[in-house]
Motif scaffolding. Structure first.
Motif, mmCIF file in Angstrom:
data_model
loop_
_atom_site.group_PDB
_atom_site.id
_atom_site.type_symbol
_atom_site.label_atom_id
_atom_site.label_comp_id
_atom_site.label_asym_id
_atom_site.label_seq_id
_atom_site.Cartn_x
_atom_site.Cartn_y
_atom_site.Cartn_z
ATOM 1 N N LEU A 5 0.846 -1.179 0.000
ATOM 2 C CA LEU A 5 0.000 0.000 0.000
ATOM 3 C C LEU A 5 0.883 1.231 0.000
ATOM 4 O O LEU A 5 1.676 1.441 0.922
ATOM 5 C CB LEU A 5 -0.921 0.010 1.232
ATOM 6 N N ALA A 6 0.751 2.028 -1.034
ATOM 7 C CA ALA A 6 1.570 3.239 -1.147
ATOM 8 C C ALA A 6 0.689 4.459 -1.017
ATOM 9 O O ALA A 6 -0.441 4.480 -1.490
ATOM 10 C CB ALA A 6 2.285 3.265 -2.500
ATOM 11 N N LYS A 7 1.199 5.486 -0.344
ATOM 12 C CA LYS A 7 0.426 6.719 -0.232
ATOM 13 C C LYS A 7 1.369 7.908 -0.266
ATOM 14 O O LYS A 7 2.463 7.882 0.268
ATOM 15 C CB LYS A 7 -0.416 6.753 1.037
ATOM 16 N N ALA A 8 0.907 8.953 -0.916
ATOM 17 C CA ALA A 8 1.667 10.204 -0.984
ATOM 18 C C ALA A 8 0.763 11.272 -1.546
ATOM 19 O O ALA A 8 -0.205 10.977 -2.236
ATOM 20 C CB ALA A 8 2.893 10.044 -1.878
ATOM 21 N N ILE A 9 1.049 12.530 -1.237
ATOM 22 C CA ILE A 9 0.258 13.622 -1.811
ATOM 23 C C ILE A 9 0.690 13.859 -3.246
ATOM 24 O O ILE A 9 -0.125 14.005 -4.134
ATOM 25 C CB ILE A 9 0.407 14.898 -0.963
ATOM 26 N N GLN A 10 1.966 13.911 -3.485
ATOM 27 C CA GLN A 10 2.489 14.048 -4.840
ATOM 28 C C GLN A 10 3.766 13.233 -4.920
ATOM 29 O O GLN A 10 4.513 13.149 -3.956
ATOM 30 C CB GLN A 10 2.839 15.515 -5.142
ATOM 31 N N ASP A 11 4.059 12.641 -6.072
ATOM 32 C CA ASP A 11 5.334 11.970 -6.217
ATOM 33 C C ASP A 11 6.385 13.017 -6.577
ATOM 34 O O ASP A 11 6.071 14.029 -7.188
ATOM 35 C CB ASP A 11 5.239 10.877 -7.290
ATOM 36 N N PRO A 12 7.653 12.805 -6.192
ATOM 37 C CA PRO A 12 8.687 13.803 -6.456
ATOM 38 C C PRO A 12 8.809 14.181 -7.923
ATOM 39 O O PRO A 12 9.056 15.328 -8.256
ATOM 40 C CB PRO A 12 9.970 13.116 -5.953
ATOM 41 N N ASN A 13 8.612 13.202 -8.817
ATOM 42 C CA ASN A 13 8.748 13.487 -10.236
ATOM 43 C C ASN A 13 7.720 14.510 -10.693
ATOM 44 O O ASN A 13 7.992 15.376 -11.522
ATOM 45 C CB ASN A 13 8.593 12.192 -11.038
ATOM 46 N N ASN A 14 6.506 14.419 -10.142
ATOM 47 C CA ASN A 14 5.445 15.338 -10.523
ATOM 48 C C ASN A 14 5.650 16.717 -9.908
ATOM 49 O O ASN A 14 5.027 17.675 -10.322
ATOM 50 C CB ASN A 14 4.082 14.774 -10.095
ATOM 51 N N ARG A 15 6.498 16.811 -8.903
ATOM 52 C CA ARG A 15 6.757 18.093 -8.257
ATOM 53 C C ARG A 15 8.010 18.754 -8.838
ATOM 54 O O ARG A 15 8.646 19.562 -8.181
ATOM 55 C CB ARG A 15 6.934 17.900 -6.752
ATOM 56 N N ALA A 16 8.340 18.403 -10.085
ATOM 57 C CA ALA A 16 9.491 18.980 -10.767
ATOM 58 C C ALA A 16 10.796 18.615 -10.049
ATOM 59 O O ALA A 16 11.789 19.310 -10.181
ATOM 60 C CB ALA A 16 9.346 20.497 -10.903
ATOM 61 N N GLU A 17 10.777 17.518 -9.285
ATOM 62 C CA GLU A 17 11.982 17.035 -8.597
ATOM 63 C C GLU A 17 12.429 15.738 -9.272
ATOM 64 O O GLU A 17 12.576 14.698 -8.626
ATOM 65 C CB GLU A 17 11.692 16.802 -7.117
ATOM 66 N N ALA A 18 12.627 15.816 -10.577
ATOM 67 C CA ALA A 18 12.972 14.612 -11.334
ATOM 68 C C ALA A 18 14.275 14.003 -10.827
ATOM 69 O O ALA A 18 14.426 12.778 -10.792
ATOM 70 C CB ALA A 18 13.078 14.945 -12.819
ATOM 71 N N GLY A 19 15.241 14.847 -10.434
ATOM 72 C CA GLY A 19 16.509 14.335 -9.923
ATOM 73 C C GLY A 19 16.333 13.528 -8.665
ATOM 74 O O GLY A 19 16.923 12.446 -8.505
ATOM 75 N N LEU A 20 15.489 14.027 -7.750
ATOM 76 C CA LEU A 20 15.198 13.303 -6.511
ATOM 77 C C LEU A 20 14.507 11.988 -6.817
ATOM 78 O O LEU A 20 14.832 10.946 -6.240
ATOM 79 C CB LEU A 20 14.335 14.170 -5.591
ATOM 80 N N PHE A 21 13.532 12.037 -7.722
ATOM 81 C CA PHE A 21 12.796 10.839 -8.124
ATOM 82 C C PHE A 21 13.764 9.765 -8.631
ATOM 83 O O PHE A 21 13.719 8.610 -8.203
ATOM 84 C CB PHE A 21 11.775 11.196 -9.203
ATOM 85 N N LEU A 22 14.669 10.151 -9.527
ATOM 86 C CA LEU A 22 15.597 9.192 -10.116
ATOM 87 C C LEU A 22 16.615 8.678 -9.104
ATOM 88 O O LEU A 22 17.070 7.531 -9.200
ATOM 89 C CB LEU A 22 16.304 9.828 -11.313
ATOM 90 N N SER A 23 16.964 9.517 -8.114
ATOM 91 C CA SER A 23 17.923 9.076 -7.108
ATOM 92 C C SER A 23 17.299 8.085 -6.129
ATOM 93 O O SER A 23 17.974 7.201 -5.604
ATOM 94 C CB SER A 23 18.492 10.282 -6.352
ATOM 95 N N LEU A 24 15.999 8.225 -5.868
ATOM 96 C CA LEU A 24 15.314 7.336 -4.933
ATOM 97 C C LEU A 24 14.848 6.032 -5.590
ATOM 98 O O LEU A 24 14.697 5.010 -4.927
ATOM 99 C CB LEU A 24 14.084 8.037 -4.342
ATOM 100 N N LEU A 25 14.627 6.098 -6.896
ATOM 101 C CA LEU A 25 13.973 4.991 -7.582
ATOM 102 C C LEU A 25 14.710 3.655 -7.478
ATOM 103 O O LEU A 25 14.068 2.636 -7.180
ATOM 104 C CB LEU A 25 13.747 5.361 -9.053
ATOM 105 N N PRO A 26 16.029 3.572 -7.684
ATOM 106 C CA PRO A 26 16.682 2.259 -7.621
ATOM 107 C C PRO A 26 16.483 1.534 -6.288
ATOM 108 O O PRO A 26 16.189 0.332 -6.268
ATOM 109 C CB PRO A 26 18.165 2.593 -7.856
ATOM 110 N N ALA A 27 16.629 2.277 -5.182
ATOM 111 C CA ALA A 27 16.460 1.653 -3.862
ATOM 112 C C ALA A 27 15.011 1.250 -3.633
ATOM 113 O O ALA A 27 14.736 0.171 -3.089
ATOM 114 C CB ALA A 27 16.926 2.609 -2.766
#
Length: 199
Positions: A5-27
């Motif tokens: 079960l996943a929950k969040a208000i916005q995903d980092p990628n959608n918040r123009a934080e593509a770098g953060l999204f890509l850094s978190l994604l592998p883990a």
């Protein structure tokens, strides 16, 4: 079934934080795969979009459901039964990220199944509320102009509550209704259902 079960208000990628999204994604992806996750259920349409459309390109092939889809499956299978009847006139707002993925029937079926709920369709239920991801952050006044028609439609429906399946839309709808001096309650669809369950 192996379920996450996943929950969040916005995903980092959608918040123009593509770098953060890509850094978190592998883990994140490794955690899901190592844990044997097969199905992911989300309460946010933005997370639905990310898991459904972006993770497969990176090796994350999961069954992805919005929580309204999953909850309806449980009710139809008799695994969840309502225990309370609370009379309430309710209208429903279609979040853009659910509407464009044809998730419009399930939330309404959930509301109709809830004891005491009188579903009142508003005009333009499928129109954007003005949130637009981060649009309301950078263009707040314009977002309120878009939201004005939505607020007027909610009020005109005569509903006591407006339900939606997006935490972001909830914030935008609440703000718009407050600007109109309305006391209509804004709820996630699952909040409305939870009040009719013995938890």
């Amino acid at each position: 079934e192996d379920l996450f079960l996943a929950k969040a208000i916005q995903d980092p990628n959608n918040r123009a934080e593509a770098g953060l999204f890509l850094s978190l994604l592998p883990a994140d992806l490794k955690t899901f795969i190592d844990s044997g996750v097969k199905k992911i259920v989300v309460s946010s349409p933005h997370c639905y979009h990310t898991f459904k459309n972006e993770y497969p390109d990176l090796g994350g092939n999961f069954e992805v459901l919005h929580i309204s889809q999953y909850f309806l499956e449980l009710i139809n299978a008799g695994r969840i039964k309502f225990t309370k009847e609370l009379k309430k006139k309710v209208t429903y707002h279609d979040p853009c990220h659910l509407r464009t993925r044809n998730i419009t029937r399930q939330p309404r079926e959930l509301l109709k199944a809830a004891p005491g709920v009188e579903l009142r369709e508003m005009e333009g239920a499928d129109k954007c509320c003005g949130l637009g991801g981060t649009f309301n952050v950078y263009h707040y006044e314009s977002s309120l102009q878009i939201n004005a028609a939505k607020s007027a439609a909610i009020i005109a429906s005569g509903a006591e509550s407006v339900a939606t399946g997006c935490p972001g839309c909830m914030m935008q709808l609440s703000d718009g209704l407050k600007q109109h001096g309305s006391s209509v309650e804004v709820l996630h669809t699952l909040q409305l259902l939870a009040r009719r369950l013995k938890l």
